[in-house]
Write a protein that holds these residues in place. Structure first.
Motif, PDB file in Angstrom:
ATOM      1  N   ALA A  55       0.291   3.961   7.675  1.00  0.00           N
ATOM      2  CA  ALA A  55      -0.768   3.574   6.732  1.00  0.00           C
ATOM      3  C   ALA A  55      -2.102   3.444   7.459  1.00  0.00           C
ATOM      4  CB  ALA A  55      -0.413   2.264   6.035  1.00  0.00           C
ATOM      5  N   ALA A  56      -2.082   2.861   8.653  1.00  0.00           N
ATOM      6  CA  ALA A  56      -3.318   2.684   9.425  1.00  0.00           C
ATOM      7  C   ALA A  56      -3.924   4.037   9.787  1.00  0.00           C
ATOM      8  CB  ALA A  56      -3.046   1.868  10.689  1.00  0.00           C
ATOM      9  N   ALA A  57      -3.093   4.946  10.294  1.00  0.00           N
ATOM     10  CA  ALA A  57      -3.581   6.268  10.697  1.00  0.00           C
ATOM     11  C   ALA A  57      -4.137   7.030   9.499  1.00  0.00           C
ATOM     12  CB  ALA A  57      -2.456   7.066  11.362  1.00  0.00           C
ATOM     13  N   LEU A  58      -3.434   6.959   8.372  1.00  0.00           N
ATOM     14  CA  LEU A  58      -3.884   7.670   7.169  1.00  0.00           C
ATOM     15  C   LEU A  58      -5.207   7.088   6.664  1.00  0.00           C
ATOM     16  CD1 LEU A  58      -2.911  10.037   5.444  1.00  0.00           C
ATOM     17  CD2 LEU A  58      -1.792   8.382   3.935  1.00  0.00           C
ATOM     18  N   LEU A  59      -5.339   5.764   6.692  1.00  0.00           N
ATOM     19  CA  LEU A  59      -6.581   5.117   6.250  1.00  0.00           C
ATOM     20  C   LEU A  59      -7.755   5.569   7.120  1.00  0.00           C
ATOM     21  CD1 LEU A  59      -8.227   3.107   4.571  1.00  0.00           C
ATOM     22  CD2 LEU A  59      -7.434   1.299   6.102  1.00  0.00           C
ATOM     23  N   ILE A  60      -7.540   5.654   8.428  1.00  0.00           N
ATOM     24  CA  ILE A  60      -8.613   6.054   9.343  1.00  0.00           C
ATOM     25  C   ILE A  60      -8.946   7.537   9.185  1.00  0.00           C
ATOM     26  CG2 ILE A  60      -9.187   6.396  11.789  1.00  0.00           C
ATOM     27  CD1 ILE A  60      -7.501   3.801  12.314  1.00  0.00           C
ATOM     28  N   ARG A  61      -7.911   8.391   9.151  1.00  0.00           N
ATOM     29  CA  ARG A  61      -8.138   9.843   9.149  1.00  0.00           C
ATOM     30  C   ARG A  61      -8.460  10.412   7.776  1.00  0.00           C
ATOM     31  NH1 ARG A  61      -3.009  10.485  12.178  1.00  0.00           N
ATOM     32  NH2 ARG A  61      -3.518   9.861  14.296  1.00  0.00           N
ATOM     33  N   GLU A  62      -7.758   9.935   6.755  1.00  0.00           N
ATOM     34  CA  GLU A  62      -7.922  10.496   5.406  1.00  0.00           C
ATOM     35  C   GLU A  62      -7.903   9.385   4.358  1.00  0.00           C
ATOM     36  OE1 GLU A  62      -5.521  14.059   4.534  1.00  0.00           O
ATOM     37  OE2 GLU A  62      -4.653  13.754   6.528  1.00  0.00           O
ATOM     38  N   PRO A  63      -9.029   8.693   4.211  1.00  0.00           N
ATOM     39  CA  PRO A  63      -9.073   7.555   3.273  1.00  0.00           C
ATOM     40  C   PRO A  63      -8.648   7.904   1.847  1.00  0.00           C
ATOM     41  CG  PRO A  63     -11.082   7.659   4.587  1.00  0.00           C
ATOM     42  CD  PRO A  63     -10.285   8.879   4.912  1.00  0.00           C
ATOM     43  N   ARG A  64      -8.983   9.109   1.378  1.00  0.00           N
ATOM     44  CA  ARG A  64      -8.584   9.488   0.010  1.00  0.00           C
ATOM     45  C   ARG A  64      -7.071   9.663  -0.101  1.00  0.00           C
ATOM     46  NH1 ARG A  64     -13.149  10.888  -3.101  1.00  0.00           N
ATOM     47  NH2 ARG A  64     -14.944  11.412  -1.829  1.00  0.00           N
ATOM     48  N   ALA A  65      -6.467  10.240   0.923  1.00  0.00           N
ATOM     49  CA  ALA A  65      -5.008  10.415   0.931  1.00  0.00           C
ATOM     50  C   ALA A  65      -4.321   9.050   1.017  1.00  0.00           C
ATOM     51  CB  ALA A  65      -4.584  11.304   2.102  1.00  0.00           C
ATOM     52  N   TYR A  66      -4.917   8.140   1.793  1.00  0.00           N
ATOM     53  CA  TYR A  66      -4.386   6.773   1.891  1.00  0.00           C
ATOM     54  C   TYR A  66      -4.395   6.115   0.505  1.00  0.00           C
ATOM     55  CZ  TYR A  66      -4.521   1.707   2.590  1.00  0.00           C
ATOM     56  OH  TYR A  66      -4.300   0.356   2.481  1.00  0.00           O
ATOM     57  N   GLU A  67      -5.542   6.193  -0.164  1.00  0.00           N
ATOM     58  CA  GLU A  67      -5.673   5.587  -1.492  1.00  0.00           C
ATOM     59  C   GLU A  67      -4.661   6.192  -2.468  1.00  0.00           C
ATOM     60  OE1 GLU A  67      -9.175   5.176  -4.791  1.00  0.00           O
ATOM     61  OE2 GLU A  67      -9.707   4.767  -2.698  1.00  0.00           O
ATOM     62  N   SER A  68      -4.474   7.479  -2.381  1.00  0.00           N
ATOM     63  CA  SER A  68      -3.520   8.160  -3.245  1.00  0.00           C
ATOM     64  C   SER A  68      -2.085   7.677  -2.979  1.00  0.00           C
ATOM     65  CB  SER A  68      -3.628   9.671  -3.013  1.00  0.00           C
ATOM     66  OG  SER A  68      -2.653  10.345  -3.746  1.00  0.00           O
ATOM     67  N   LYS A  69      -1.746   7.506  -1.703  1.00  0.00           N
ATOM     68  CA  LYS A  69      -0.395   7.043  -1.362  1.00  0.00           C
ATOM     69  C   LYS A  69      -0.195   5.589  -1.796  1.00  0.00           C
ATOM     70  CE  LYS A  69       3.195   7.455   2.015  1.00  0.00           C
ATOM     71  NZ  LYS A  69       3.671   8.200   3.161  1.00  0.00           N
ATOM     72  N   VAL A  70      -1.228   4.762  -1.668  1.00  0.00           N
ATOM     73  CA  VAL A  70      -1.156   3.375  -2.142  1.00  0.00           C
ATOM     74  C   VAL A  70      -0.831   3.377  -3.633  1.00  0.00           C
ATOM     75  CG1 VAL A  70      -2.541   1.319  -2.687  1.00  0.00           C
ATOM     76  CG2 VAL A  70      -2.630   2.321  -0.395  1.00  0.00           C
ATOM     77  N   LYS A  71      -1.568   4.198  -4.401  1.00  0.00           N
ATOM     78  CA  LYS A  71      -1.353   4.255  -5.855  1.00  0.00           C
ATOM     79  C   LYS A  71       0.051   4.762  -6.189  1.00  0.00           C
ATOM     80  CE  LYS A  71      -6.201   4.700  -7.129  1.00  0.00           C
ATOM     81  NZ  LYS A  71      -7.264   5.572  -7.610  1.00  0.00           N
ATOM     82  N   ASP A  72       0.541   5.725  -5.388  1.00  0.00           N
ATOM     83  CA  ASP A  72       1.882   6.245  -5.576  1.00  0.00           C
ATOM     84  C   ASP A  72       2.911   5.118  -5.381  1.00  0.00           C
ATOM     85  OD1 ASP A  72       3.806   8.307  -5.994  1.00  0.00           O
ATOM     86  OD2 ASP A  72       4.112   8.423  -3.818  1.00  0.00           O
ATOM     87  N   TYR A  73       2.738   4.324  -4.338  1.00  0.00           N
ATOM     88  CA  TYR A  73       3.640   3.198  -4.075  1.00  0.00           C
ATOM     89  C   TYR A  73       3.554   2.162  -5.196  1.00  0.00           C
ATOM     90  CZ  TYR A  73       5.466   4.140   0.607  1.00  0.00           C
ATOM     91  OH  TYR A  73       6.162   4.641   1.670  1.00  0.00           O
ATOM     92  N   VAL A  74       2.334   1.897  -5.680  1.00  0.00           N
ATOM     93  CA  VAL A  74       2.171   0.953  -6.785  1.00  0.00           C
ATOM     94  C   VAL A  74       2.987   1.432  -7.982  1.00  0.00           C
ATOM     95  CG1 VAL A  74       0.524   0.067  -8.497  1.00  0.00           C
ATOM     96  CG2 VAL A  74      -0.068   0.028  -6.065  1.00  0.00           C
ATOM     97  N   ASN A  75       2.874   2.729  -8.313  1.00  0.00           N
ATOM     98  CA  ASN A  75       3.618   3.265  -9.453  1.00  0.00           C
ATOM     99  C   ASN A  75       5.128   3.201  -9.251  1.00  0.00           C
ATOM    100  OD1 ASN A  75       1.308   3.852 -10.932  1.00  0.00           O
ATOM    101  ND2 ASN A  75       1.112   5.888 -10.017  1.00  0.00           N
ATOM    102  N   LYS A  76       5.573   3.495  -8.013  1.00  0.00           N
ATOM    103  CA  LYS A  76       7.013   3.529  -7.741  1.00  0.00           C
ATOM    104  C   LYS A  76       7.626   2.142  -7.578  1.00  0.00           C
ATOM    105  CE  LYS A  76       7.483   7.926  -5.324  1.00  0.00           C
ATOM    106  NZ  LYS A  76       7.464   8.518  -3.979  1.00  0.00           N
ATOM    107  N   PHE A  77       6.909   1.221  -6.927  1.00  0.00           N
ATOM    108  CA  PHE A  77       7.529  -0.035  -6.517  1.00  0.00           C
ATOM    109  C   PHE A  77       6.905  -1.300  -7.095  1.00  0.00           C
ATOM    110  CE2 PHE A  77       7.874   2.973  -2.875  1.00  0.00           C
ATOM    111  CZ  PHE A  77       9.243   3.213  -2.966  1.00  0.00           C
ATOM    112  N   ALA A  78       5.726  -1.206  -7.723  1.00  0.00           N
ATOM    113  CA  ALA A  78       5.043  -2.425  -8.164  1.00  0.00           C
ATOM    114  C   ALA A  78       4.467  -2.318  -9.569  1.00  0.00           C
ATOM    115  CB  ALA A  78       3.929  -2.780  -7.171  1.00  0.00           C
ATOM    116  N   SER A  79       4.974  -1.398 -10.361  1.00  0.00           N
ATOM    117  CA  SER A  79       4.461  -1.253 -11.725  1.00  0.00           C
ATOM    118  C   SER A  79       5.195  -2.212 -12.661  1.00  0.00           C
ATOM    119  CB  SER A  79       4.640   0.187 -12.211  1.00  0.00           C
ATOM    120  OG  SER A  79       6.023   0.473 -12.353  1.00  0.00           O
ATOM    121  N   ALA A  80       4.650  -2.403 -13.846  1.00  0.00           N
ATOM    122  CA  ALA A  80       5.272  -3.284 -14.834  1.00  0.00           C
ATOM    123  C   ALA A  80       6.684  -2.790 -15.166  1.00  0.00           C
ATOM    124  CB  ALA A  80       4.413  -3.350 -16.092  1.00  0.00           C
TER     125      ALA A  80
END
Length: 183
Positions: free
Chosen positions: A124-149
């Motif tokens: 996550a740290a490497a992705l945030l530093i190198r590709e912030p948009r890809a990091y944000e996309s992966k965060v949202k993917d995790y939210v949908n998979k593991f933290a959605s209603a």
């Protein structure tokens, strides 16, 4: 010894009376779960996490133990264990802080301003530093998979999951209540 106990009761009661959904483990005020929503205007905003809190006997002089139960993609949170790397909890904790501070200030700040230079999740740290948009996309993917209603339930009192988890917490009991195994 009564002062830390009283402080634990005061802090947990404040949390119980707040807008947070709190589930005590076996009625114990030193171990509980809090339903925590991601902060607005972040990639975490539509997520809800179950955060496990354990208060040591020396609380508030010793910091609480905090861990995310459902997965989250963040540089300062271990993806598998849910452990949180946050100075204010791990090193600079003060008895002036209370449980409300953790859920209203510390965790929202951590999600809003990740620190990739002190990671628990190197990917996550490497992705945030190198590709912030890809990091944000992966965060949202995790939210949908593991933290959605859908994953967490809608907040209706579906406590079967909580009951199962809370029974795990009673590991050193001398005797099981009669009929406890016949569930």
């Amino acid at each position: 010894m009564s002062s830390p106990k009283r402080r634990i009761e005061t802090d947990v009661m404040k949390l119980l009376m707040s807008d947070y959904e709190v589930t005590l483990v076996n009625g114990n005020m030193q171990e509980f779960y809090v339903r925590f929503k991601g902060p607005e205007e972040t990639p975490f905003q539509s997520g809800t996490w179950k955060v496990r809190v354990e208060l040591p006997d020396q609380y508030p002089y010793k910091s609480p133990s905090i861990g995310f139960m459902n997965r989250i993609f963040h540089p300062n949170i271990d993806e598998l264990s849910g452990s949180v790397c946050l100075d204010v909890i791990n090193q600079t904790w003060s008895p002036m802080f209370d449980m409300i501070n953790i859920f209203e200030v510390f965790l929202p700040q951590l999600l809003r301003y990740p620190n990739p230079s002190d990671p628990l999740n190197g990917e996550a740290a490497a992705l945030l530093i190198r590709e912030p948009r890809a990091y944000e996309s992966k965060v949202k993917d995790y939210v949908n998979k593991f933290a959605s209603a859908d994953v967490m339930g809608d907040g209706d009192d579906e406590s079967s999951e909580d009951d199962e988890m809370s029974s795990v917490g009673s590991y050193e009991s001398d005797e099981e209540p009669a009929g406890a195994m016949e569930v």
